[in-house]
Structures are given as structure tokens and as C-alpha cells.
Design a protein around this motif. Structure first.
Motif, PDB file in Angstrom:
ATOM      1  N   ALA A 177     -26.225  17.984 -32.728  1.00  0.00           N
ATOM      2  CA  ALA A 177     -25.327  17.637 -33.828  1.00  0.00           C
ATOM      3  C   ALA A 177     -26.037  16.746 -34.845  1.00  0.00           C
ATOM      4  CB  ALA A 177     -24.080  16.946 -33.287  1.00  0.00           C
ATOM      5  N   LEU A 178     -26.819  15.774 -34.359  1.00  0.00           N
ATOM      6  CA  LEU A 178     -27.533  14.877 -35.264  1.00  0.00           C
ATOM      7  C   LEU A 178     -28.576  15.644 -36.062  1.00  0.00           C
ATOM      8  CD1 LEU A 178     -28.019  11.935 -36.201  1.00  0.00           C
ATOM      9  CD2 LEU A 178     -29.806  11.803 -34.471  1.00  0.00           C
ATOM     10  N   THR A 179     -29.325  16.506 -35.396  1.00  0.00           N
ATOM     11  CA  THR A 179     -30.345  17.298 -36.085  1.00  0.00           C
ATOM     12  C   THR A 179     -29.728  18.145 -37.188  1.00  0.00           C
ATOM     13  OG1 THR A 179     -31.716  17.389 -34.090  1.00  0.00           O
ATOM     14  CG2 THR A 179     -32.126  19.063 -35.766  1.00  0.00           C
ATOM     15  N   LEU A 180     -28.597  18.783 -36.896  1.00  0.00           N
ATOM     16  CA  LEU A 180     -27.933  19.626 -37.898  1.00  0.00           C
ATOM     17  C   LEU A 180     -27.412  18.801 -39.079  1.00  0.00           C
ATOM     18  CD1 LEU A 180     -26.001  22.072 -35.566  1.00  0.00           C
ATOM     19  CD2 LEU A 180     -27.863  22.668 -37.117  1.00  0.00           C
ATOM     20  N   LEU A 181     -26.884  17.607 -38.795  1.00  0.00           N
ATOM     21  CA  LEU A 181     -26.381  16.762 -39.872  1.00  0.00           C
ATOM     22  C   LEU A 181     -27.520  16.299 -40.775  1.00  0.00           C
ATOM     23  CD1 LEU A 181     -24.156  15.261 -41.330  1.00  0.00           C
ATOM     24  CD2 LEU A 181     -24.362  13.413 -39.642  1.00  0.00           C
ATOM     25  N   ILE A 182     -28.639  15.918 -40.176  1.00  0.00           N
ATOM     26  CA  ILE A 182     -29.801  15.484 -40.962  1.00  0.00           C
ATOM     27  C   ILE A 182     -30.271  16.612 -41.868  1.00  0.00           C
ATOM     28  CG2 ILE A 182     -32.250  14.862 -40.798  1.00  0.00           C
ATOM     29  CD1 ILE A 182     -31.509  13.298 -38.234  1.00  0.00           C
ATOM     30  N   GLU A 183     -30.423  17.800 -41.315  1.00  0.00           N
ATOM     31  CA  GLU A 183     -30.907  18.930 -42.117  1.00  0.00           C
ATOM     32  C   GLU A 183     -29.894  19.317 -43.200  1.00  0.00           C
ATOM     33  OE1 GLU A 183     -33.934  19.913 -41.966  1.00  0.00           O
ATOM     34  OE2 GLU A 183     -34.292  18.537 -40.296  1.00  0.00           O
ATOM     35  N   THR A 184     -28.600  19.192 -42.896  1.00  0.00           N
ATOM     36  CA  THR A 184     -27.573  19.489 -43.897  1.00  0.00           C
ATOM     37  C   THR A 184     -27.664  18.514 -45.063  1.00  0.00           C
ATOM     38  OG1 THR A 184     -26.067  20.408 -42.230  1.00  0.00           O
ATOM     39  CG2 THR A 184     -25.084  19.667 -44.305  1.00  0.00           C
ATOM     40  N   LEU A 185     -27.796  17.221 -44.765  1.00  0.00           N
ATOM     41  CA  LEU A 185     -27.903  16.209 -45.823  1.00  0.00           C
ATOM     42  C   LEU A 185     -29.149  16.420 -46.669  1.00  0.00           C
ATOM     43  CD1 LEU A 185     -26.752  13.103 -43.763  1.00  0.00           C
ATOM     44  CD2 LEU A 185     -25.592  14.012 -45.774  1.00  0.00           C
ATOM     45  N   LEU A 186     -30.276  16.707 -46.017  1.00  0.00           N
ATOM     46  CA  LEU A 186     -31.522  16.935 -46.757  1.00  0.00           C
ATOM     47  C   LEU A 186     -31.404  18.155 -47.667  1.00  0.00           C
ATOM     48  CD1 LEU A 186     -34.143  16.189 -43.952  1.00  0.00           C
ATOM     49  CD2 LEU A 186     -33.693  14.792 -45.977  1.00  0.00           C
ATOM     50  N   ASP A 187     -30.727  19.180 -47.176  1.00  0.00           N
ATOM     51  CA  ASP A 187     -30.557  20.384 -47.974  1.00  0.00           C
ATOM     52  C   ASP A 187     -29.652  20.144 -49.186  1.00  0.00           C
ATOM     53  OD1 ASP A 187     -30.891  23.369 -48.263  1.00  0.00           O
ATOM     54  OD2 ASP A 187     -28.718  23.275 -48.052  1.00  0.00           O
ATOM     55  N   LYS A 188     -28.582  19.356 -48.979  1.00  0.00           N
ATOM     56  CA  LYS A 188     -27.608  19.130 -50.047  1.00  0.00           C
ATOM     57  C   LYS A 188     -28.143  18.243 -51.166  1.00  0.00           C
ATOM     58  CE  LYS A 188     -24.137  21.494 -48.357  1.00  0.00           C
ATOM     59  NZ  LYS A 188     -23.606  22.710 -49.035  1.00  0.00           N
ATOM     60  N   VAL A 189     -29.178  17.440 -50.880  1.00  0.00           N
ATOM     61  CA  VAL A 189     -29.705  16.560 -51.925  1.00  0.00           C
ATOM     62  C   VAL A 189     -30.893  17.189 -52.662  1.00  0.00           C
ATOM     63  CG1 VAL A 189     -28.938  14.460 -50.782  1.00  0.00           C
ATOM     64  CG2 VAL A 189     -31.255  15.298 -50.366  1.00  0.00           C
ATOM     65  N   LYS A 190     -31.211  18.426 -52.348  1.00  0.00           N
ATOM     66  CA  LYS A 190     -32.327  19.084 -53.055  1.00  0.00           C
ATOM     67  C   LYS A 190     -32.165  19.051 -54.576  1.00  0.00           C
ATOM     68  CE  LYS A 190     -34.035  22.183 -49.426  1.00  0.00           C
ATOM     69  NZ  LYS A 190     -34.156  23.593 -48.987  1.00  0.00           N
ATOM     70  N   PRO A 191     -30.946  19.271 -55.115  1.00  0.00           N
ATOM     71  CA  PRO A 191     -30.792  19.186 -56.579  1.00  0.00           C
ATOM     72  C   PRO A 191     -31.132  17.803 -57.130  1.00  0.00           C
ATOM     73  CG  PRO A 191     -28.938  20.349 -55.623  1.00  0.00           C
ATOM     74  CD  PRO A 191     -29.710  19.777 -54.481  1.00  0.00           C
ATOM     75  N   LEU A 192     -30.868  16.748 -56.339  1.00  0.00           N
ATOM     76  CA  LEU A 192     -31.198  15.402 -56.780  1.00  0.00           C
ATOM     77  C   LEU A 192     -32.709  15.183 -56.820  1.00  0.00           C
ATOM     78  CD1 LEU A 192     -28.554  13.288 -54.798  1.00  0.00           C
ATOM     79  CD2 LEU A 192     -28.412  14.152 -57.135  1.00  0.00           C
ATOM     80  N   ARG A 193     -33.425  15.970 -56.012  1.00  0.00           N
ATOM     81  CA  ARG A 193     -34.885  15.861 -55.997  1.00  0.00           C
ATOM     82  C   ARG A 193     -35.518  16.820 -56.983  1.00  0.00           C
ATOM     83  NH1 ARG A 193     -34.210  15.963 -50.077  1.00  0.00           N
ATOM     84  NH2 ARG A 193     -35.084  18.064 -50.061  1.00  0.00           N
ATOM     85  N   GLY A 194     -34.686  17.584 -57.687  1.00  0.00           N
ATOM     86  CA  GLY A 194     -35.206  18.544 -58.651  1.00  0.00           C
ATOM     87  C   GLY A 194     -35.724  19.814 -58.019  1.00  0.00           C
ATOM     88  N   GLU A 195     -35.278  20.127 -56.793  1.00  0.00           N
ATOM     89  CA  GLU A 195     -35.757  21.334 -56.111  1.00  0.00           C
ATOM     90  C   GLU A 195     -34.794  22.496 -56.367  1.00  0.00           C
ATOM     91  OE1 GLU A 195     -36.540  20.595 -51.984  1.00  0.00           O
ATOM     92  OE2 GLU A 195     -37.436  18.644 -52.395  1.00  0.00           O
TER      93      GLU A 195
END
Length: 297
Positions: A279-297
């Protein structure tokens, strides 16, 4: 007897007593008679020749040795719980409880929506959210911290989230009171400041080049960026604000827009473990994926 064999069940009972705060509460949680719990804990202390619990009023509380033992055992017991959950449940099912600490503005800015979607997707996961500017350090393999400050966290895993770009802003009314005086950094530094922390030295850049370290003296310090933004709108002074939070309808104007503060890197922080809870691994990857626009990706 120091082998784990024959002791692990009783050590789990001991950890439950400390977690639940009393023998009676732990017995109810585990659906065991209080007498059985008491007998097994006494036998455990006898075998180990260690005093783990002591009477305090009508309750049993951990001794200092017991508290140290609980801290050492807690993560391992959680790992066993997770392993058992995976054994008895469907392999594709995601379960577990995660404790997450993050600033209020992170939750309001984007995390709240991500969390809502995540919990709908994984209904058997539960989240304990702590919204605060104060860092709550990860203690177990189910804890997650979101922060700008990773000083002293060298033994943790810190995954970059996004970099917040800051500009200098104030209200039109405050700017009018100072007329054309705000035309150089020295004047800017001497004004009233509203800050999210007690930092008084701000690196100032022009493009990619560091121009100077500007020393400021905050008039108001409030540990929430949205409160800082509101105070600046009301004309209390100048503030260093994340550019993405400032919208055209706000009562704010940019001051010396050719300059900006160094970007602040946000991180996801958690304990390094060979086997992270799913569950923790999935939450981390979900958060990283959702902030891609903030990183300009």
C-alpha cells in the motif's frame, strides 16, 4: 531463554499492550481474556529475566526497558502483520494502514484529491493524515512524510517531488505607500516581511545566477503558506510566495519580478526497508506520478 522461538506470540501481546495503552484495551482488541494476557506476559518476563511492564495506578505501563524493547520490536511486528495479511488475503488485494504527515498547503494544493482517488481505488487501505508544518519523522515502515526540509534525515529515503519557484509579492496598497522606493534589493530587504519560517537570509537569483544573500527581518512569522499569502494580500508586508499559488484575482503584485528566491525542493520521505508494504509503495508511486505536471514532465 533468548531464542525468538516460543516468544514471538508473547512479544506481540506485549507490543499490543503498549500500543493500546492498557492491558484491558489490548485484551479487547485481541479478543483474549485479561487473565490469559497477564499470565503470558508474566511468563515472558520470567523467561527473558526482564521487567517489561509495571503497575501504574490500575494500569500496566511499559518500564524504560519495556519502552526501549517496544521501539525495537514495533517495526518487525508490523512487518509480520503485513505478511500475514498477504498470506490470508487475495494476492492482488491492497490492504494496510499508512500514517502520512504533510503541510496543510500540500494537502489543499493537490494531495487531497490524490488521496481521495487512491482510497477509492484501494478501499481496504486506511490513512492517518497529520496536517502540520512540524515534521513528524517516519517511525515505522508504514509512515510517510512530505517536506521541504531533509536536514538530519540522511538515514531515510528522500524521493524528490517537485521544486517550488518563489517570487516576491505584496499588496498594491502596501506598494503604493512606498511609491517608487522599491527599486533595488537593499530597499526590498528593509521592508516589512511576512514569512513562513524564521529564516532571515534568502538567496536571491536573477535567472540562474545567484545575485546576493538578502537579509530580512520578518514582521510576522506564521507556519502556513496560505496564511502568509493572506497576510500579504492585507498589506502587512512583502512575502516570498510560490508562484503557482498566486492567481490574477488575488490582491497581490509582483515586486522586482526580475529577481526570485531559490527554488525549494519538496520530498517524500520514508524509512528504507527491503520489503516495503504494498500500500505504501503504491501511494508513493501515485503521488510521484500526479506531480509530474509540477515538474514540467
Amino acid at each position: 531463554m533468548t531464542s525468538i522461538f516460543g516468544n514471538i506470540d508473547d512479544l506481540y501481546l506485549f507490543c499490543s499492550v503498549v500500543e493500546e495503552g492498557s492491558l484491558q484495551a489490548a485484551a479487547r482488541q485481541l479478543k483474549l481474556p485479561v487473565s490469559t494476557m497477564s499470565r503470558r506476559l508474566s511468563a515472558l518476563e520470567s523467561r527473558l529475566n526482564i521487567k517489561l511492564l509495571e503497575k501504574q495506578g490500575r494500569e500496566l505501563v511499559a518500564t524504560q526497558t519495556g519502552q526501549d524493547a517496544f521501539v525495537a520490536l514495533q517495526s518487525g511486528m508490523e512487518a509480520i502483520e503485513i505478511g500475514m495479511q498477504q498470506l490470508v488475503s487475495n494476492q492482488s488485494e491492497v490492504t494496510g494502514k499508512i500514517k502520512m504527515a504533510l503541510p496543510h498547503n500540500f494537502y489543499r494544493g493537490f494531495v487531497g484529491e490524490v488521496i481521495a482517488e487512491f482510497l477509492q481505488q484501494y478501499p481496504k487501505v486506511t490513512l492517518d493524515l497529520v496536517l502540520s508544518q512540524e515534521q513528524v519523522l517516519p517511525q515505522t515502515d508504514r509512515d510517510l512524510l512530505m517536506t521541504f526540509d531533509i536536514d538530519g534525515l540522511e538515514d531515510m529515503v528522500a524521493r524528490p517531488l517537485f521544486e517550488a519557484q518563489h517570487g516576491f509579492y505584496t499588496s498594491p496598497e502596501y506598494l503604493a505607500r512606498h511609491g517608487d522606493k522599491i527599486n533595488q534589493l537593499q530597499t526590498l530587504a528593509s521592508l516589512d516581511w511576512v514569512s513562513v519560517d524564521h529564516m532571515t537570509e534568502i538567496p536571491v537569483y536573477e535567472g540562474e545566477q545567484l545575485i546576493e544573500i538578502m537579509e530580512i527581518h520578518p514582521k510576522l512569522v506564521v507556519n502556513d503558506i496560505m496564511a502568509v499569502l493572506s497576510a500579504a494580500e492585507k498589506g502587512l508586508g512583502v512575502a516570498s510566495l510560490p508562484v503557482r499559488y498566486v492567481t490574477p484575482e488575488m490582491n497581490l503584485v509582483s515586486v522586482l519580478p526580475q529577481y526570485h528566491r531559490n527554488g525549494r525542493q519538496a520530498y517524500l520521505v520514508y524509512k528504507p526497508r527491503r520489503y516495503q508494504p504494498k500500500a505504501l509503495t503504491l501511494l508513493i508511486e501515485t503521488l510521484l506520478d500526479k506531480v509530474k505536471p509540477l515538474r514540467g514532465e
